[in-house]
Each structure stands twice: as C-alpha cells, then as structure tokens.
Design an enzyme around this catalytic site. Structure first.
Site, PDB file in Angstrom:
ATOM      1  N   TYR A   1     -11.874  -6.282  60.622  1.00  0.00           N
ATOM      2  CA  TYR A   1     -12.490  -4.630  60.729  1.00  0.00           C
ATOM      3  C   TYR A   1     -13.917  -5.048  60.745  1.00  0.00           C
ATOM      4  O   TYR A   1     -14.608  -5.833  60.159  1.00  0.00           O
ATOM      5  CB  TYR A   1     -11.724  -3.876  60.106  1.00  0.00           C
ATOM      6  CG  TYR A   1     -10.598  -3.889  60.299  1.00  0.00           C
ATOM      7  CD1 TYR A   1      -9.928  -3.333  61.595  1.00  0.00           C
ATOM      8  CD2 TYR A   1      -9.310  -4.083  59.351  1.00  0.00           C
ATOM      9  CE1 TYR A   1      -8.489  -3.110  62.024  1.00  0.00           C
ATOM     10  CE2 TYR A   1      -7.932  -3.796  59.890  1.00  0.00           C
ATOM     11  CZ  TYR A   1      -7.573  -3.466  60.955  1.00  0.00           C
ATOM     12  OH  TYR A   1      -6.260  -3.389  61.237  1.00  0.00           O
TER      13      TYR A   1
ATOM     14  N   GLU B   1      37.926  -7.730  58.679  1.00  0.00           N
ATOM     15  CA  GLU B   1      37.257  -8.836  59.464  1.00  0.00           C
ATOM     16  C   GLU B   1      38.140  -9.739  59.948  1.00  0.00           C
ATOM     17  O   GLU B   1      39.130 -10.385  58.917  1.00  0.00           O
ATOM     18  CB  GLU B   1      36.119  -9.420  58.330  1.00  0.00           C
ATOM     19  CG  GLU B   1      35.470 -10.635  58.738  1.00  0.00           C
ATOM     20  CD  GLU B   1      34.884 -10.921  60.218  1.00  0.00           C
ATOM     21  OE1 GLU B   1      34.128  -9.861  60.603  1.00  0.00           O
ATOM     22  OE2 GLU B   1      35.117 -11.944  60.827  1.00  0.00           O
TER      23      GLU B   1
ATOM     24  N   CYS C   1      12.282  -9.490  51.457  1.00  0.00           N
ATOM     25  CA  CYS C   1      11.658  -9.373  52.588  1.00  0.00           C
ATOM     26  C   CYS C   1      11.820 -10.787  53.313  1.00  0.00           C
ATOM     27  O   CYS C   1      11.746 -11.968  52.712  1.00  0.00           O
ATOM     28  CB  CYS C   1      10.153  -9.257  52.705  1.00  0.00           C
ATOM     29  SG  CYS C   1       9.272  -9.619  54.274  1.00  0.00           S
TER      30      CYS C   1
ATOM     31  N   ARG D   1     -11.554  -5.866  49.724  1.00  0.00           N
ATOM     32  CA  ARG D   1     -10.532  -6.723  50.189  1.00  0.00           C
ATOM     33  C   ARG D   1     -11.217  -7.731  51.347  1.00  0.00           C
ATOM     34  O   ARG D   1     -12.255  -7.061  52.010  1.00  0.00           O
ATOM     35  CB  ARG D   1      -9.478  -5.891  51.090  1.00  0.00           C
ATOM     36  CG  ARG D   1      -8.231  -6.863  51.459  1.00  0.00           C
ATOM     37  CD  ARG D   1      -7.120  -6.152  51.697  1.00  0.00           C
ATOM     38  NE  ARG D   1      -5.753  -6.885  51.530  1.00  0.00           N
ATOM     39  CZ  ARG D   1      -4.684  -6.684  52.150  1.00  0.00           C
ATOM     40  NH1 ARG D   1      -4.543  -6.167  53.371  1.00  0.00           N
ATOM     41  NH2 ARG D   1      -3.471  -7.303  51.789  1.00  0.00           N
TER      42      ARG D   1
HETATM   43 FE1  SF4 Z   1      10.059  -8.083  55.854  1.00  0.00          FE
HETATM   44 FE2  SF4 Z   1       8.915  -6.456  57.727  1.00  0.00          FE
HETATM   45 FE3  SF4 Z   1      11.171  -8.082  58.279  1.00  0.00          FE
HETATM   46 FE4  SF4 Z   1      11.284  -5.824  56.377  1.00  0.00          FE
HETATM   47  S1  SF4 Z   1      10.723  -5.574  58.755  1.00  0.00           S
HETATM   48  S2  SF4 Z   1      12.076  -8.037  56.060  1.00  0.00           S
HETATM   49  S3  SF4 Z   1       9.150  -5.934  55.661  1.00  0.00           S
HETATM   50  S4  SF4 Z   1       9.061  -8.742  57.717  1.00  0.00           S
END
Ligand code: SF4
Length: 646
Positions: free
Chosen positions: A176, A414, A345, A224
């Site tokens: 940015y 199942e 995640c 950042r």
């Molecule tokens: Fe991770 Fe994004 Fe997939 Fe959710 S959608 S599991 S936050 S990578």
C-alpha cells in the site's frame, strides 16, 4: 490441560507505550467488506469483532481505515476521513472494551493498489509506475500532496483516539501507499522522498512523528511493515531491519512484521502450502535490532504454536488473524485446556481471501458462523426436535453439530464405516495436512454434543419413517461423474481411490480432468514417484476452480516435477494402455499408459431424496446432493445453516 504443555507466554499481559494489553494474542486487520460505504461500522462488523473480544483475544486491530474518501481498495471499507465517522466508531470501541479486549485502528492509504473503478479518481503513488497486478498506472504525488496526506493520517489518528481506540497502526505493509514509498520496487523518486533508505522512509517517519506530536506521548502507535516483498528489487530482510530501527526512532511503539505485496499476494495471506509460522524468522530478525515489541505473523493457527514462538523469543506477540476467523473463542478454549474443541484455520483461503477477492463479505470454511454472528441464532432451541441426518461427510456432520448445538436430539446415519466422506481424500494431496484437522474436530464435537452416530446404515424411506423424526437433513453427497467415453469405466480409476491408496498406480499416468482434484492428484502422484504424469483437460486452462494462492504453489510444484498438461484436449477413448484425445481438430494417443485417473467431477446423489414423497417430517438437503455438486466450502455452509435453522 492434561498432556499438553503449559501455556503461560500467550496469556502474559504486555505493556506497549503505557497501555497494558491483557495477553499476546492479536487479531490482525483483515478486510471484511462488512462496513457501510460511508466508512461506518454495520451491526455485522460489530458483532463479528465482539465475538472475538469475548473469545479472549487481547488486541483486536480493525481493518484498514481509509484516511481519505479515495484511499481505499474496496468500497465497503472502514473509514476515518471525516469527523462524523467518530461517533459510530465510538459505539464499536465501547462494545469491544465491554467484551474485554482492546482495539487498535489500522490507518492506511492504498496508493497504486486500488483503481478508479473503486475510488473514482486516478490512483496516486510515489512514482508513476503501475502495480503489476493492477489495471491502471498511478500518477506521481507532488511534495505538497505528500504533506497533505501526512496530515490526513494524523487527522485519522486523532479521530481514532476520539472514537476510543486504544491506539493506531500505521499500515506500512503489503504494497500500500506507505510501503510503496519505502520500497525501491515502487519508489523511483529523485527527491527527498526517494533514493536512500532514509529518504524512502521519510513519509512514514513524518507520519509517525506528526501523530505522536498531535495525539500525545502516551498514545500507542503500531507500525505494520513488509519485511520482505519477494519481488525482484524489492525489500529484503537486511534493509527491513534498518527500516524497523528508523521507524522505532521516529516514535513507533510496536512493529508488526508482515511480508509481501500485491504482486506476491500468496505471501501476504499464506495458504496451506506455506508451513505454519513460516515467516516467524522475519520477526525474530527485526527483534534483534529494535527494543520495542515485535508481532509475528503468518499461519499461526494454534495456541500451542503461538506459545512456542513466544517461548523461543522470536516475537513478543503473535497475530492470529485467520485463526480468529476459524475460532473466535480460541483463547478462552486454550485457557480452559479444551484444545480438542478448537477449530483450526486450514489455510484454504476460500472463505476469507476468496470471498474478499470477489468483493463479497468474508466468511470462513471451517466456521460458518463467522460473518453471520448478527444473523444466526445459536441459542438453545425453544422446542428441541428429533433430527436425523443422513450422510456423514463434512456437510452432514456440520448439520448434525449445528443442530445438536441448539439442543436438538440428533442421530447421524452413515452408510460406510467412517465419517468425513470425500473430505478424507481431499485432505491427502500435497500441503493439505491441516485439512484433516477439520474431520478430527467434527468427530470430537459430535461426541461432545451427544449425537448418536450409526454406521453401515443403508437408509431408505422405511428407515426414516420408522425413526419418526421431526426433521431429516439429507447429506447423501455425490458420485463420480462418468461421461460416456469409450473405455472410461473399464480402464479408469477415480481420483479419490487413487488418493486413498485403494488402487495400484503405475509409473506412466494420465489424469483426465484438470480441475482442482485432477491437478492435485497429478501433483500428488508426481511427488510420490510416478515418473510420467500428464493431465488432459478440455478447457483452455487448468485449476479454474482453485483459489489463486494455493494454485500458485500447486502449479509451481507441478512444473518442478515435470507434470505435463494438455489443455483444450477432449478425451475420445480410454484403452487398456492408452488415451486417445482430440486437440486442434486432430486426434493423438498417449501410449504405454499404466494408470488412467478419472477426475471429471461429481454428480449429485439424489436417489434417497427422490424416494421421500408424502413424508410426515421436514426434509432439507445440503451439500453435494442439494441441487448440484459443489465444493466443500459451500456444502459445509449449507449443512450448518440447515442445522441451525431446523
Ligand atoms: Fe482459514 Fe480462511 Fe480457510 Fe477459514 S476460510 S479456514 S480463515 S483460510
């Protein structure tokens, strides 16, 4: 917490400038597309962040606040460019504070990483050089404009302070505007804002100094930065260390160490092929030269990993952005020692970056509640119902978990002897190790919520009628597509069987179908010793259904392993040891083929649904069997929604 290492570091309070933050788990700024076009927060935005604050994250950095009306890279972005935005944001900060967290406003200008389609004006930049990923060239800013924009940053910071934010984060990363000034990749100026590192950092240093002067000595200022850009002639770590020192000297209180620019977007939001914590060494490098706290970023998706990073001394705090999309309650679950209930995640980038890139509000594949906190009622149901879910793939399991979570009595039927369905095979290709954690989580939740799971049940209309349910959720999935190609059924083997090791595979392989499944299977086979792998795809390109970031890594690996790709090629016949295809109006044959893999897609399995006429119970179908086969992301959403709304 039995059997798990003791977590102490991530829960240690930290004082930045003079503000104490209760722990070291940071939610980074992620563009949600939840805000109003006038830069104010919606209920969706507030509820989404409030859940994370209640869930225990210590510092919530809100998404990029545009410092001018034309600063943003998307239309529904937060903004602090005028005074009337202060009051709505005060409501937001009050809610976050009441929920137990502190919140920092990230302030930014996109520079050349936006377009006139979004802002209505030509983008601006330190130099009139087009970003490789953007459609139009920016115009070079004059020195007067630079000074005006510095003032806009200061004004935005003052509005953030007036709105009750606990500090600001000056966004100098990800290509940015500020990053454009700092980087020799994008700054070709020959005045006091270009050339040397000292000059290129003049813009952020003047912004930080001016915010300090205007907002006071005690107001926390985070910065950042992209420590490496991964572009030729861009920033690398040695210069980044110097930049961090200059930024510290200018008055910043904390360095948030990220990486990448738009041209290396697969680095900014690293997908599953990037190892967890894969960029922590950058934070560690910056930490060697500054005295202020440093935040590490990048696939830190587990509290144990964050604890380990902090214990190693590589960073003072950990950003867990997507970890917070996957599980807004992760810190509290970790505090309780309830690790099995944490949703991780998986790095799919389908719900978060994938939706954002299409201009949609972000979601999360593993957590359909994310972004819907203002819509879904997850409180106990007034009248618990008897619910039967048919199909134990991820959509069916999600439906069962969501329904049981609301207190319904749920039975899951199942037909095989295992849960997970096609997700099991989908977790096997290269760099998708985290995907299986989702099945592990679903199994745990089914047990925790008391869902009765029955295996090896061939469900018919009679089965369901005998059970006398109030509602049935059908998640019967799909079957592999088998177009009428001569020899396909006889000599081909479906990709899922290959991935699960249920078929012998020779050295010379042809994969029919170059969608995500076909390409991942070809890549997997090439990685596992098949010396000659060819994909034959009808369309002009492969992996059209993949997200850009993981696809980048997939294609890179395929090229490294010499996987051959034939596009715009239609298979005419499969023989015992050959594949005949038509390309450019002429036919050719790949000979001496030992294995033919079928990856042409799947077809919805609607057999049971079609038999369920005149039933006394409610019927909802989800996932692949509903309307058409779809990816896991959509199927899981459908399952969750059916379960929560039943
Ligand atoms: Fe991770 Fe994004 Fe997939 Fe959710 S959608 S599991 S936050 S990578």
């Amino acid at each position: 917490m039995e059997g798990i290492m003791k977590l102490t570091k991530i829960f240690e309070p930290i004082t930045i400038n003079k503000t104490e933050f209760k722990n070291r788990m940071v939610v980074s700024a992620m563009v949600t597309n939840y805000c109003n076009e006038d830069g104010t927060p919606t209920e969706k935005f507030m509820a989404y962040h409030e859940h994370k604050a209640k869930g225990g994250y210590g510092i919530i950095i809100t998404e990029d606040f545009a410092v001018t009306r034309t600063a943003g890279a998307s239309k529904t972005l937060a903004g602090l460019w005028e005074d009337r935005q202060v009051e709505p944001w005060r409501v937001f900060t009050d809610r976050i504070h009441k929920a137990g967290a502190k919140t920092i406003a990230q302030i930014y200008h996109a520079g050349r990483e936006t377009s006139s389609r979004i802002t209505g004006v030509q983008p601006i930049a330190p130099s009139a050089i087009k970003d490789p990923t953007m459609p139009e060239a920016p115009r070079e800013m004059s020195v007067n404009e630079i000074h005006d924009l510095e003032k806009a940053f200061v004004d935005a910071a003052l509005r953030a302070k007036a709105a009750g934010f606990d500090g600001v984060e000056v966004h100098g990363a990800h290509g940015y505007l500020i990053n454009q000034f700092v980087s020799p990749f994008s700054n070709k100026r020959c005045d006091e804002y270009g050339g040397t590192t000292e000059n290129r950092t003049r813009f952020p240093r003047e912004i930080i100094q001016a915010i300090r002067l205007a907002a006071g000595e005690d107001f926390p200022i985070f910065y950042r930065m992209s420590s490496e850009e991964y572009v030729p002639g861009g920033l690398e770590i040695e210069e980044a260390k110097l930049i961090a020192r200059l930024i510290e000297d200018a008055g910043a209180d904390c360095i948030h160490c990220s990486q990448g620019v738009f041209a290396t977007g697969h680095i900014i939001i690293p997908p599953a092929p990037v190892p967890v914590g894969g960029f922590v060494h950058h934070a560690a490098a910056l930490k060697t030269v500054v005295d202020i706290p440093v935040i590490a970023v990048g696939r830190i998706n587990d509290p144990l990993l964050a604890e380990s990073i902090l214990a190693s001394g590589s960073a003072d705090l950990c950003t867990m952005g997507r970890a917070s999309l996957a599980d807004s309650e992760m810190p509290e679950k970790a505090r309780r020692g309830d690790f099995a209930s944490i949703l991780h995640c998986i790095g799919c980038v389908q719900g978060c970056a994938g939706e954002h890139e299409q201009g949609h509000p972000i979601r999360c594949l593993v957590n359909p509640l994310t972004g819907m906190e203002d819509v879904y009622d997850i409180s106990p149901a007034a009248e618990p119902k008897k619910v039967v879910v048919v199909g134990g793939g991820v959509s069916g399991c999600e439906a069962a978990i969501a329904a049981a979570g609301r207190g319904h009595h749920v039975t899951l039927l199942e037909k095989s002897g295992e849960l997970g369905g096609q997700w099991i095979a989908a977790s096997i290709p290269m760099a998708k190790g985290d995907f299986s954690s989702f099945i592990v989580w679903q199994k745990h939740m089914l047990e925790k919520l008391g869902v009765e799971v029955r295996f090896h049940v061939d469900v018919t209309k009679d089965t369901l009628e005998e059970m006398k349910p109030d509602a049935v959720i059908l998640a019967t999935g799909s079957n592999p597509a088998m177009p009428p190609i001569k020899g396909l059924r006889e000599y081909g083997v479906v990709a899922q069987k290959v991935l699960r090791g249920e078929a012998e595979v020779g050295n010379k392989v042809v994969v029919i179908g170059g969608g995500l499944v076909g390409a991942e299977t070809a890549d997997y086979l090439a990685e596992h010793g098949c010396g000659d792998v060819t994909i034959v795809e009808m369309l002009p390109q492969i992996v059209k259904d993949g997200e850009p970031a993981p696809t980048y890594y997939l294609k890179k690996r395929m090229a490294e392993h010499g996987v051959k790709v034939l596009t715009s090629a239609a298979v005419q016949e499969v023989k015992e040891h050959g594949v005949v295809y038509k390309k450019d109006e002429s036919c050719a044959e790949i000979t001496d083929v030992e294995t033919v893999v079928i990856a042409i897609g799947v077809r919805a399995n609607t057999v049971l649904e079609e038999s369920l006429t005149d039933c006394d119970f409610t019927i909802v179908s989800v996932g692949d069997c509903h309307e058409r086969a779809k990816n896991g992301y959509r199927g899981i959403q459908e399952g969750y929604e059916a379960g929560i709304l039943i």
